[in-house]
Design a protein around this motif. Structure first.
Motif, PDB file in Angstrom:
ATOM      1  N   SER A  32      -2.042  -6.254   3.535  1.00  0.00           N
ATOM      2  CA  SER A  32      -1.773  -5.065   2.708  1.00  0.00           C
ATOM      3  C   SER A  32      -0.951  -5.423   1.478  1.00  0.00           C
ATOM      4  O   SER A  32      -1.169  -4.884   0.397  1.00  0.00           O
TER       5      SER A  32
ATOM      6  N   TYR B 112       0.193  -6.782   7.654  1.00  0.00           N
ATOM      7  CA  TYR B 112       1.211  -6.498   6.639  1.00  0.00           C
ATOM      8  C   TYR B 112       1.066  -7.463   5.468  1.00  0.00           C
ATOM      9  O   TYR B 112       1.236  -7.079   4.303  1.00  0.00           O
TER      10      TYR B 112
ATOM     11  N   ILE C 144      -5.553  -0.038   5.028  1.00  0.00           N
ATOM     12  CA  ILE C 144      -6.308  -1.032   4.266  1.00  0.00           C
ATOM     13  C   ILE C 144      -7.744  -0.566   4.063  1.00  0.00           C
ATOM     14  O   ILE C 144      -8.289  -0.599   2.950  1.00  0.00           O
TER      15      ILE C 144
ATOM     16  N   LEU D 192      -2.136  -0.740  10.755  1.00  0.00           N
ATOM     17  CA  LEU D 192      -2.175  -0.770   9.292  1.00  0.00           C
ATOM     18  C   LEU D 192      -3.602  -0.945   8.762  1.00  0.00           C
ATOM     19  O   LEU D 192      -3.874  -0.715   7.582  1.00  0.00           O
TER      20      LEU D 192
ATOM     21  N   VAL E  71       0.865  -1.186   0.000  1.00  0.00           N
ATOM     22  CA  VAL E  71       0.000   0.000   0.000  1.00  0.00           C
ATOM     23  C   VAL E  71       0.895   1.227   0.000  1.00  0.00           C
ATOM     24  O   VAL E  71       2.066   1.163   0.381  1.00  0.00           O
TER      25      VAL E  71
ATOM     26  N   LEU F 152      -3.344  -7.104  -1.080  1.00  0.00           N
ATOM     27  CA  LEU F 152      -4.608  -6.444  -1.398  1.00  0.00           C
ATOM     28  C   LEU F 152      -4.787  -6.140  -2.880  1.00  0.00           C
ATOM     29  O   LEU F 152      -5.744  -6.598  -3.518  1.00  0.00           O
TER      30      LEU F 152
END
Length: 331
Positions: free
Chosen positions: A287, A284, A319, A315, A170, A290
């Motif tokens: 992300s 993590y 997201i 995080l 991200v 994703l």
């Protein structure tokens, strides 16, 4: 598009010097880079991406000397730079006149960061100029986390892309340091909790928006072509709502895809397309997966994709910010 390896950065840097565009990996996502001080190169970035001209670009630098060349550094900036640079943190600072207005959406501020990626840093150093680089995708689509994603969107639009690994998946966190108090404009790879340890900081809300100083604030982003529905609520309630929605779509003959987590994937029917994005204990991993999963599900000839939500903590903020931007509705 010619794919370069890490030993061919000289070719890419020469292209940047000539005003051409180069896609390159950073620790967050792939960037579409051009000379931040070259008006013609910046115009090409907006044209290639189909990006609105009022959406400012993030300028990537490789040294504090280069930062001082384009921006005025504040005390809070020094604190955050010492702790988080190089890394996935973008700072909004007052810009210097050398930076063309088009790079910064004609604002008096600049979004700038130092990436934590050898290829990116070497490219900037060899080009000898700050590099403006939004994500290397068509505007509004899921951000690219692999060279194949870049090729899907930009293969016939640019001449060069450098192959390399992306670690976070991200984009960077964006912090505005030009107001009375530091403000998070976009959540990303550095969390609110981590920032709070260094400076007294608040989270941006839409009521605060006077000017669009950062990417990701105004337009729909990160979206697959297939409509994306975001399911919210506590875990068991969310799973129940998703299964009810699956039944409703099945009744009208529509194909449904589910993006779930390791903890819940088994609770959905086996006769539909479903993918796990990772475990809720490791955001993590979530992300990093994703954007790739959104792109993969988009190729499955589905009528709708339903995705589970995540707690807005750590995080999870980053997201959820992306899922809320990408979705057409929430349940």
């Amino acid at each position: 598009m010619r794919i370069l390896n890490a030993h061919e950065i000289d070719i890419a840097s020469e292209a940047i010097k000539k005003g051409e565009l180069v896609a390159f990996p950073t620790e967050t996502v792939y960037g579409l880079g051009g000379d931040a001080l070259n008006i013609s190169a910046i115009q090409k970035i907006f044209e290639v991406k189909g990006r609105p001209i009022d959406n400012p670009l993030i300028v990537h630098i490789n040294s504090l000397d280069m930062l001082e060349h384009v921006a005025y550094i504040t005390e809070d900036a020094e604190l955050l730079i010492e702790r988080f640079w190089p890394g996935p943190l973008t700072l909004i600072l007052k810009k210097k006149d050398i930076v063309p207005g088009i790079t910064c959406a004609n604002l008096d501020t600049i979004a700038v960061r130092m990436p934590n990626h050898d290829i990116a840093l070497k490219l900037i150093k060899k080009a000898g100029v700050p590099i403006a680089a939004p994500s290397a995708n068509l505007s509004g689509k899921p951000s690219p986390t692999s060279i194949s994603h870049v090729m899907e969107d930009l293969n016939d639009k640019i001449n060069y892309a450098i192959d390399g690994k992306v670690n976070i998946g991200v984009e960077s966190t964006v912090v505005d340091l030009t107001e009375e108090k530091p403000l998070i404009l976009r959540h990303g790879g550095i969390t609110f909790e981590e920032l709070k340890e260094i400076v007294d900081i608040e989270i941006f809300t839409t009521r605060d928006m006077k000017k669009v100083k950062s990417p990701g604030m105004k337009y729909r982003h990160y979206a697959p072509n297939t409509p994306l529905v975001l399911a919210t609520g506590k875990l068991n309630d969310m799973v129940f709502k998703i299964n009810k929605l699956i039944e409703e779509y099945n009744k009208i003959g529509e194909n449904v895809g589910i993006i779930a987590t390791h903890e819940t994937i088994h609770r959905y029917p086996n006769n539909i397309k479903k993918r796990s994005i990772g475990t809720r204990d490791n955001l993590y991993q979530v992300s990093k997966n994703l954007f790739n999963i959104l792109r993969e599900m988009d190729k499955e000839n589905l009528d709708v994709i339903i995705i589970e939500s995540f707690e807005k903590k750590g995080l999870g903020f980053a997201i959820m910010e992306r899922l809320e931007k990408a979705s057409v509705s929430m349940i």
